[in-house]
Design a protein around this motif. Structure first.
Motif, PDB file in Angstrom:
ATOM      1  N   ASP A  82       0.811  -1.216   0.000  1.00 20.02           N
ATOM      2  CA  ASP A  82       0.000   0.000   0.000  1.00 20.02           C
ATOM      3  C   ASP A  82       0.846   1.269   0.000  1.00 20.02           C
ATOM      4  OD1 ASP A  82      -2.414  -1.437   0.067  1.00 20.02           O
ATOM      5  OD2 ASP A  82      -2.266  -1.669   2.247  1.00 20.02           O
ATOM      6  N   THR A  85       3.737   2.664  -5.490  1.00 16.26           N
ATOM      7  CA  THR A  85       2.740   2.962  -6.520  1.00 16.26           C
ATOM      8  C   THR A  85       3.281   2.546  -7.884  1.00 16.26           C
ATOM      9  OG1 THR A  85       3.519   5.182  -7.126  1.00 16.26           O
ATOM     10  CG2 THR A  85       2.129   4.997  -5.145  1.00 16.26           C
ATOM     11  N   GLU A  86       2.439   2.739  -8.901  1.00 10.10           N
ATOM     12  CA  GLU A  86       2.879   2.410 -10.259  1.00 10.10           C
ATOM     13  C   GLU A  86       3.976   3.345 -10.752  1.00 10.10           C
ATOM     14  OE1 GLU A  86      -0.744   5.064 -10.481  1.00 10.10           O
ATOM     15  OE2 GLU A  86      -0.123   3.280  -9.349  1.00 10.10           O
ATOM     16  N   LYS A 110       1.897  -2.835 -10.393  1.00 16.90           N
ATOM     17  CA  LYS A 110       3.243  -2.451  -9.968  1.00 16.90           C
ATOM     18  C   LYS A 110       4.275  -2.921 -10.988  1.00 16.90           C
ATOM     19  CE  LYS A 110       1.224  -0.796  -6.429  1.00 16.90           C
ATOM     20  NZ  LYS A 110       0.964  -1.547  -5.227  1.00 16.90           N
TER      21      LYS A 110
END
Length: 264
Positions: A82, A85-86, A110
């Protein structure tokens, strides 16, 4: 914000950090480890900032190197799923853990790079096998990935299906070379050569021989033949190595390494 975050500063993480400093500034790198005494020691030695948690390290970096042992990956990925991020580039150096397995834990969106460096990265003489899905990365990101690993020594892009073979031939093999150097030096000490001279001569023979392979482009067998004069001392030694299974022992070591990768 740091460019590269290293999670885990054990032998390999430390080697990566020190290798990166040959090309990156201290402000470009941040790291963390569960052993905070170790963090303080490495930070003092290398001048790199460290943070207390894996999540904080991930938040501060664009390129995140996961340099923990495979048995600790599941809780680490649970912590990070969590946080990353991408926009992050996740670089895993764990043997045997596939891109698919990493994405199952972190999320399919990801972006993951698998790499297998080795400890000579400490001196900028490492060899790293790297695999990733090129279409998922920009040209700038691909350049950065290349830059990270060439700062550690040499790198080669390989298919992911070959990564376990990379562990055999590059990731684990420095240990075999150290064993060879130790044994070769012991053989010279047996005949009276001082130990410091024996280690120096054995190690330099390995360095010089490796450079001959890399820089001449000749087949190792051809280079071996050039050292083996007919009826000479070297061919007598090579014959003894063959008699006692030298090549077979090396191949069996790789077999054992490969099987262990498959079980992780």
């Amino acid at each position: 914000m740091a460019k590269i975050g290293i999670i885990g500063i054990g032998n390999m993480g430390y080697a990566i950090a020190k290798g990166l400093l040959k090309q990156y500034g201290k402000e470009d790198i941040v790291f963390t480890d569960v052993n905070q005494d170790r963090c303080a020691q490495v930070s003092k030695e290398l001048g790199i900032d460290w943070v207390k948690t894996n999540q904080e390290c991930a938040k501060l970096a664009t390129y995140i190197v996961l340099a923990v042992k495979p048995q600790y990956f599941d809780p680490l990925l649970e912590q990070l799923k969590d946080t990353v991020t991408e926009k992050n580039v996740i670089i895993s150096i764990a043997p045997g853990i596939t891109t698919t397995q990493l994405k199952e834990k972190l999320g399919e969106e990801k972006r993951v790079v698998r790499a297998m460096p080795n400890t000579p990265a400490l001196l900028g003489e490492g060899m790293t096998g790297v695999c990733y899905d090129e279409k998922s990365f920009s040209d700038e990101e691909k350049h950065a990935i290349d830059s990270i690993f060439t700062s550690l020594g040499k790198m080669r892009i390989v298919e992911e299906r070959l990564m376990n073979a990379v562990v055999c031939v590059s990731g684990s093999s420095p240990a075999y070379v150290y064993l060879f150097i130790e044994a070769l030096a012991d053989s010279a000490v047996k005949y009276g050569l001082p130990r410091d001279a024996a280690y120096e001569m054995a190690a330099q023979a390995v360095v010089g021989s490796a450079r001959m392979v890399l820089e001449t482009g000749e087949h190792p067998g051809a280079l071996k033949d050039k050292v083996c004069s007919p009826g000479g001392t070297t061919i007598a030694g090579v014959s003894a190595l063959e008699e006692f299974g030298f090549r077979n022992a090396v191949i069996k070591a790789s077999d054992a390494c490969f099987k262990k990768c498959e079980k992780i």
